[in-house]
Design a protein around this motif. Sequence first.
Motif, PDB file in Angstrom:
ATOM      1  N   SER A 108       0.805  -1.221   0.000  1.00  0.00           N
ATOM      2  CA  SER A 108       0.000   0.000   0.000  1.00  0.00           C
ATOM      3  C   SER A 108       0.834   1.266   0.000  1.00  0.00           C
ATOM      4  CB  SER A 108      -0.938   0.008   1.209  1.00  0.00           C
ATOM      5  OG  SER A 108      -1.859  -1.064   1.142  1.00  0.00           O
ATOM      6  N   ALA A 109       1.990   1.234   0.638  1.00  0.00           N
ATOM      7  CA  ALA A 109       2.794   2.451   0.765  1.00  0.00           C
ATOM      8  C   ALA A 109       4.274   2.121   0.757  1.00  0.00           C
ATOM      9  CB  ALA A 109       2.431   3.198   2.047  1.00  0.00           C
ATOM     10  N   GLY A 110       5.064   3.067   0.285  1.00  0.00           N
ATOM     11  CA  GLY A 110       6.508   2.906   0.275  1.00  0.00           C
ATOM     12  C   GLY A 110       7.193   4.195   0.676  1.00  0.00           C
ATOM     13  N   PHE A 111       8.315   4.067   1.365  1.00  0.00           N
ATOM     14  CA  PHE A 111       9.020   5.234   1.895  1.00  0.00           C
ATOM     15  C   PHE A 111      10.516   5.097   1.597  1.00  0.00           C
ATOM     16  CE2 PHE A 111       5.406   4.054   4.510  1.00  0.00           C
ATOM     17  CZ  PHE A 111       4.648   5.223   4.497  1.00  0.00           C
ATOM     18  N   THR A 112      11.120   6.193   1.180  1.00  0.00           N
ATOM     19  CA  THR A 112      12.551   6.224   0.884  1.00  0.00           C
ATOM     20  C   THR A 112      13.261   7.135   1.878  1.00  0.00           C
ATOM     21  OG1 THR A 112      12.159   5.886  -1.482  1.00  0.00           O
ATOM     22  CG2 THR A 112      14.293   6.795  -0.846  1.00  0.00           C
ATOM     23  N   PHE A 113      14.394   6.662   2.392  1.00  0.00           N
ATOM     24  CA  PHE A 113      15.179   7.445   3.343  1.00  0.00           C
ATOM     25  C   PHE A 113      16.626   7.518   2.847  1.00  0.00           C
ATOM     26  CE2 PHE A 113      11.738   5.401   5.656  1.00  0.00           C
ATOM     27  CZ  PHE A 113      11.163   6.484   6.308  1.00  0.00           C
ATOM     28  N   ASN A 114      17.115   8.733   2.687  1.00  0.00           N
ATOM     29  CA  ASN A 114      18.496   8.930   2.265  1.00  0.00           C
ATOM     30  C   ASN A 114      19.418   8.911   3.474  1.00  0.00           C
ATOM     31  OD1 ASN A 114      18.332   9.275  -0.638  1.00  0.00           O
ATOM     32  ND2 ASN A 114      17.191  11.141  -0.209  1.00  0.00           N
ATOM     33  N   LEU A 115      20.353   7.989   3.463  1.00  0.00           N
ATOM     34  CA  LEU A 115      21.327   7.847   4.541  1.00  0.00           C
ATOM     35  C   LEU A 115      22.721   7.724   3.936  1.00  0.00           C
ATOM     36  CD1 LEU A 115      19.272   5.533   6.906  1.00  0.00           C
ATOM     37  CD2 LEU A 115      20.378   7.672   7.602  1.00  0.00           C
ATOM     38  N   PRO A 116      23.764   7.845   4.744  1.00  0.00           N
ATOM     39  CA  PRO A 116      25.121   7.795   4.183  1.00  0.00           C
ATOM     40  C   PRO A 116      25.390   6.516   3.401  1.00  0.00           C
ATOM     41  CG  PRO A 116      25.184   8.627   6.426  1.00  0.00           C
ATOM     42  CD  PRO A 116      23.774   8.164   6.191  1.00  0.00           C
ATOM     43  N   ALA A 117      26.080   6.654   2.281  1.00  0.00           N
ATOM     44  CA  ALA A 117      26.444   5.503   1.463  1.00  0.00           C
ATOM     45  C   ALA A 117      27.355   4.570   2.248  1.00  0.00           C
ATOM     46  CB  ALA A 117      27.154   5.972   0.193  1.00  0.00           C
ATOM     47  N   ASN A 118      27.118   3.270   2.097  1.00  0.00           N
ATOM     48  CA  ASN A 118      27.899   2.308   2.885  1.00  0.00           C
ATOM     49  C   ASN A 118      28.658   1.298   2.045  1.00  0.00           C
ATOM     50  OD1 ASN A 118      25.849   0.717   1.938  1.00  0.00           O
ATOM     51  ND2 ASN A 118      25.260  -0.124   3.921  1.00  0.00           N
ATOM     52  N   ASN A 119      28.681   1.479   0.738  1.00  0.00           N
ATOM     53  CA  ASN A 119      29.402   0.513  -0.104  1.00  0.00           C
ATOM     54  C   ASN A 119      30.819   1.004  -0.370  1.00  0.00           C
ATOM     55  OD1 ASN A 119      30.271  -1.463  -1.791  1.00  0.00           O
ATOM     56  ND2 ASN A 119      28.694  -1.197  -3.338  1.00  0.00           N
ATOM     57  N   GLN A 120      31.670   0.879   0.628  1.00  0.00           N
ATOM     58  CA  GLN A 120      33.035   1.346   0.481  1.00  0.00           C
ATOM     59  C   GLN A 120      33.919   0.380  -0.297  1.00  0.00           C
ATOM     60  OE1 GLN A 120      31.443   3.079   3.544  1.00  0.00           O
ATOM     61  NE2 GLN A 120      31.364   4.199   1.622  1.00  0.00           N
ATOM     62  N   THR A 121      33.298  -0.555  -1.029  1.00  0.00           N
ATOM     63  CA  THR A 121      34.051  -1.323  -2.017  1.00  0.00           C
ATOM     64  C   THR A 121      34.133  -0.548  -3.328  1.00  0.00           C
ATOM     65  OG1 THR A 121      32.119  -2.505  -2.873  1.00  0.00           O
ATOM     66  CG2 THR A 121      33.287  -3.495  -1.001  1.00  0.00           C
ATOM     67  N   LEU A 122      33.320   0.510  -3.440  1.00  0.00           N
ATOM     68  CA  LEU A 122      33.265   1.284  -4.679  1.00  0.00           C
ATOM     69  C   LEU A 122      33.679   2.739  -4.511  1.00  0.00           C
ATOM     70  CD1 LEU A 122      29.899   0.012  -6.205  1.00  0.00           C
ATOM     71  CD2 LEU A 122      32.208  -0.639  -6.874  1.00  0.00           C
ATOM     72  N   TYR A 123      33.513   3.291  -3.309  1.00  0.00           N
ATOM     73  CA  TYR A 123      33.797   4.712  -3.108  1.00  0.00           C
ATOM     74  C   TYR A 123      34.048   4.996  -1.633  1.00  0.00           C
ATOM     75  CZ  TYR A 123      28.781   3.875  -2.819  1.00  0.00           C
ATOM     76  OH  TYR A 123      27.560   3.321  -2.561  1.00  0.00           O
ATOM     77  N   THR A 124      34.562   6.177  -1.370  1.00  0.00           N
ATOM     78  CA  THR A 124      34.844   6.571   0.007  1.00  0.00           C
ATOM     79  C   THR A 124      33.557   6.958   0.723  1.00  0.00           C
ATOM     80  OG1 THR A 124      35.187   8.862  -0.662  1.00  0.00           O
ATOM     81  CG2 THR A 124      37.114   7.437  -0.607  1.00  0.00           C
TER      82      THR A 124
END
Length: 282
Positions: A108-124
């Motif tokens: 019925s509903a969806g929510f997006t939350f922007n948080l710090p990136a955590n894939n440090q295999t690709l970037y700092t």
Amino acid sequence: MKTLIYYFTGTGNSYSVARQLAEELGSTTLIRITSKLPEENTITGYKRLGIGVHAYMGSIPEMAQHFLEGLRVDAKTYVFDVVTCAGNEGASHDAVRKILDQRGITVSAGFTFNLPANNQTLYTPADELKQAVLVRQTKVDVREAAQVIREEGTTKFTPSPMMKYVSKMAGRIMIPKDSDKNFSVTDNCVGCGICAEVCPAGNIVIKDGKPEWQHHCERCTACMQLCPKRAIEFGSRTKNWGRYHHPDVSVNDLIIPDKDSFVVNSVNKISGEDKNEHERNV
């Protein structure tokens, strides 16, 4: 009114949102999606069901996909999904809906939350100031989302066909299962085993005091990010990069118990003492 939230997390972003929602909603059970969950999960006795994941190249982790494919839910249950991401959720909501639609389950509903990136295999990782801003804003956004959930409201997401295609292909290319062959350990490793204890895929075994990856990796980066000695690297670049885990989530919060119990926490209202416990970091 009872709520159940399943969540997939590596470094604590999705768990932090699930826990905050639980505090806001009350009477909420949190269950982490790991390899220890059974293939089929039938949900009964809950009025509301939440699915928490984070965006992987614009889609969702393969483990989360498999979990959703084995889900059974009462038709009267209010279902919502929660996506954490570092900028754009891509086709993540669409991926959840597509699988659950095939199961006869309506989101019925969806929510997006922007948080710090955590894939440090690709970037700092982001700098600490940006991390603090994102974490603080998420707390506001969670309160707003909780209000929609309490009222059993609806939201709409309509990703473009191109985004859905690109996200699907990017996940296959960028996160192959054997990509864990690029992980290695330095002489700083003390064989504590935390990397194995926090891995949701059960992909790490400790052999001769060192971790070995078993090639069914979800690339959640929990092993690398939560190592207390910063002894795990991915390729040659990460030795010069920082590490990240959600600042309000401790290593103990992310250790997966050995016992046959999948319920992480049942929340009515978190006390001051509990909040202090949750604030412990690595």
